[in-house]
Design an enzyme around this catalytic site. Sequence first.
Site, PDB file in Angstrom:
ATOM      1  NE  ARG A 115      -3.283   2.847   0.762  1.00 18.48           N
ATOM      2  CZ  ARG A 115      -2.701   4.001   0.459  1.00 18.48           C
ATOM      3  NH1 ARG A 115      -1.483   4.028  -0.009  1.00 18.48           N
ATOM      4  NH2 ARG A 115      -3.344   5.138   0.620  1.00 18.48           N
ATOM      5  CE1 TYR A 116       0.256   4.248   4.052  1.00 17.49           C
ATOM      6  CE2 TYR A 116       0.282   1.955   4.750  1.00 17.49           C
ATOM      7  CZ  TYR A 116      -0.289   3.211   4.787  1.00 17.49           C
ATOM      8  OH  TYR A 116      -1.399   3.433   5.546  1.00 17.49           O
ATOM      9  NE  ARG A 119       5.014   2.403   6.187  1.00 16.84           N
ATOM     10  CZ  ARG A 119       4.804   3.520   5.511  1.00 16.84           C
ATOM     11  NH1 ARG A 119       5.524   3.823   4.451  1.00 16.84           N
ATOM     12  NH2 ARG A 119       3.849   4.353   5.875  1.00 16.84           N
ATOM     13  CB  CYS A 128      -5.410 -15.516  16.082  1.00 14.34           C
ATOM     14  SG  CYS A 128      -5.187 -14.238  14.832  1.00 14.34           S
ATOM     15  CB  CYS A 132      -9.927  -9.583  18.162  1.00  8.77           C
ATOM     16  SG  CYS A 132      -8.238  -9.722  18.767  1.00  8.77           S
ATOM     17  CB  CYS A 135     -10.858  -9.964  13.395  1.00  2.00           C
ATOM     18  SG  CYS A 135      -9.526 -10.318  12.222  1.00  2.00           S
ATOM     19  NE  ARG A 137      -5.190  -7.892   7.433  1.00  4.01           N
ATOM     20  CZ  ARG A 137      -4.274  -7.466   8.287  1.00  4.01           C
ATOM     21  NH1 ARG A 137      -3.760  -8.275   9.178  1.00  4.01           N
ATOM     22  NH2 ARG A 137      -3.872  -6.221   8.234  1.00  4.01           N
ATOM     23  CG  ASP A 296     -10.349  -0.904  10.375  1.00  6.12           C
ATOM     24  OD1 ASP A 296     -10.090   0.310  10.281  1.00  6.12           O
ATOM     25  OD2 ASP A 296      -9.475  -1.789  10.397  1.00  6.12           O
ATOM     26  CG  ASP A 333      -6.023   1.758   7.976  1.00  6.28           C
ATOM     27  OD1 ASP A 333      -5.792   2.305   6.876  1.00  6.28           O
ATOM     28  OD2 ASP A 333      -5.368   0.794   8.398  1.00  6.28           O
ATOM     29  CE  LYS A 340      -1.499   1.351   9.903  1.00  9.59           C
ATOM     30  NZ  LYS A 340      -1.177   0.558   8.710  1.00  9.59           N
TER      31      LYS A 340
HETATM   32  C1  LIG Z   1      -0.420  -0.395   8.696  1.00 14.88           C
HETATM   33  C2  LIG Z   1       0.176  -0.826   7.469  1.00 14.88           C
HETATM   34  C3  LIG Z   1       1.556  -0.693   7.238  1.00 14.88           C
HETATM   35  C4  LIG Z   1       2.500  -0.088   8.251  1.00 14.88           C
HETATM   36  O1  LIG Z   1       2.191   1.248   8.497  1.00 14.88           O
HETATM   37  P1  LIG Z   1       3.113   2.131   9.461  1.00 14.88           P
HETATM   38  O2  LIG Z   1       2.376   3.440   9.540  1.00 14.88           O
HETATM   39  O3  LIG Z   1       4.442   2.222   8.805  1.00 14.88           O
HETATM   40  O4  LIG Z   1       3.174   1.423  10.778  1.00 14.88           O
HETATM   41  C5  LIG Z   1       2.048  -1.114   6.027  1.00 14.88           C
HETATM   42  N1  LIG Z   1       1.250  -1.624   5.090  1.00 14.88           N
HETATM   43  C6  LIG Z   1      -0.078  -1.744   5.265  1.00 14.88           C
HETATM   44  C7  LIG Z   1      -0.919  -2.292   4.165  1.00 14.88           C
HETATM   45  C8  LIG Z   1      -0.663  -1.362   6.470  1.00 14.88           C
HETATM   46  O5  LIG Z   1      -1.979  -1.491   6.654  1.00 14.88           O
END
Ligand SMILES: *Cc1c(COP(=O)(O)O)cnc(C)c1O
Length: 446
Positions: A115-116, A119, A128, A132, A135, A137, A296, A333, A340
């Site tokens: 997504r980012y 990372r 798990c 929860c 959840c 997911r 969520d 989110d 986020k």
């Molecule tokens: C939460 C999340 C992350 C990590 O986000 P940070 O703000 O760096 O902690 C990375 N990828 C996805 C898809 C996420 O939902």
Amino acid sequence: MTAKFQSRRAPIYADIPDEKWNNWRWQLSHRLNTVEDIEKILKLTDSERKALSAQNLFRVDITPYYISLIDPDDPDDPIRKQVIPTSGEMVPFTSMMEDSLAEDKHSPVPGLVHRYPDRVLMLVTTQCATYCRYCTRSRIVGDPAATFSRDEFEMQIEYLKNTPQVRDVLLSGGDPLVLAPKILEEILRRLSEIPHIEIVRLGSRVPVFMPMRITTELTEMLEKYHPLWVNIHVNHPNEISAELAEATDKLSKAGIPLGNQSVLMAGVNDCVHIQRDLVQKLVRIRVRPYYLYQCDLVEGAGHFRTPVAKGIEIIEGLRGHTSGYAVPQFIVDAPGGGGKIPLQPNYLLSYSDHKIVVRNYEGYVTVYEEPTEYAPHDSKTCAYCQSKRPEPGQSGITGLLDGDKMNIKPEGFDLLHERGGLQHRLKDDAKWQPLGIGSGESKDNS
Ligand SMILES: *Cc1c(COP(=O)(O)O)cnc(C)c1O
């Protein structure tokens, strides 16, 4: 100074020998999931009994350790609400979604959410230690048939090898710490062999549901894969037990920085005083509050939702009132995969060309005078600016500030504003001049 936290066992477990109780495999194989089992520990309400007997309910499984933290005489116990279903779970709400964060859409290969820019989220299991009720997911979690295959794991690794901008891999699921130790180690080893991956993080609720899983053997294995970070998930101060404190101590001693992500939930922790107690206890066990999430829009979680204002009120009650280290970021989110988004109270009240008016947590209003002379940072002579790594299509608002882009347009913007090509006709007209630019003469003067 030493933390004194409680250790509890429900009466039916009083005669279980310590070596069984403290064995995570015993905890896993003695999980509770039926009305009959749970009723031996808690007097169920009609709503809980109805939910537990329903078809198609999101999976229930609770470790003996975790269920023992519930006060059996309190139907509103904040731990109980997190793991015992109620009929509220079956009530749909407007804007409810199955995959509210659009993770599936962002998955180049199954189980990998990119997504980012730098990372990825890597889902390594659907299992798990305890489930929860809220959840995010629940569309895949709990279902052993939905878990990831060896082939999918190889595809994830292949994608990561071929995607050099990924420097941070977040292992989640499900819960990576319920994986067989050998498999977890293999995942960490394979990631450590990819040169551009700089850090790995684990998101795990195992220290909270089954702290006995944090054995010396486990931490000795984890230590081999530094830099490794772990985020745990504690929502209420009652979850901070002597056993959890021991588990986080072991992880800290293995050099693993610990964070906490919690979810803001009606009837569980939607109170400034509960949250202050929670974050203060977390820092005592060396866990830094990281994120507090708005609930969520996921199916089954409607009854846990709070207004967004509650989260802002909580941050208002933490920032300045307690250690900065203890204050998490409040995060929404964004549905549809928006990612986020941090929200907080407004501290900036007004500004002029060299003054800002700010207020502190007490409501004290003051002025900070800005410099009247500032030699702006020169990106042409700055080696970092010159060598900046491009983020394809991702420069965002930062791109507006550093001159890569002039604007960000909503979809269809250009089409809408070309209304019949009027702009083009004006531009084609030889006499047309943008107002105030060019010759310095506007049409009115000519
Ligand atoms: C939460 C999340 C992350 C990590 O986000 P940070 O703000 O760096 O902690 C990375 N990828 C996805 C898809 C996420 O939902």
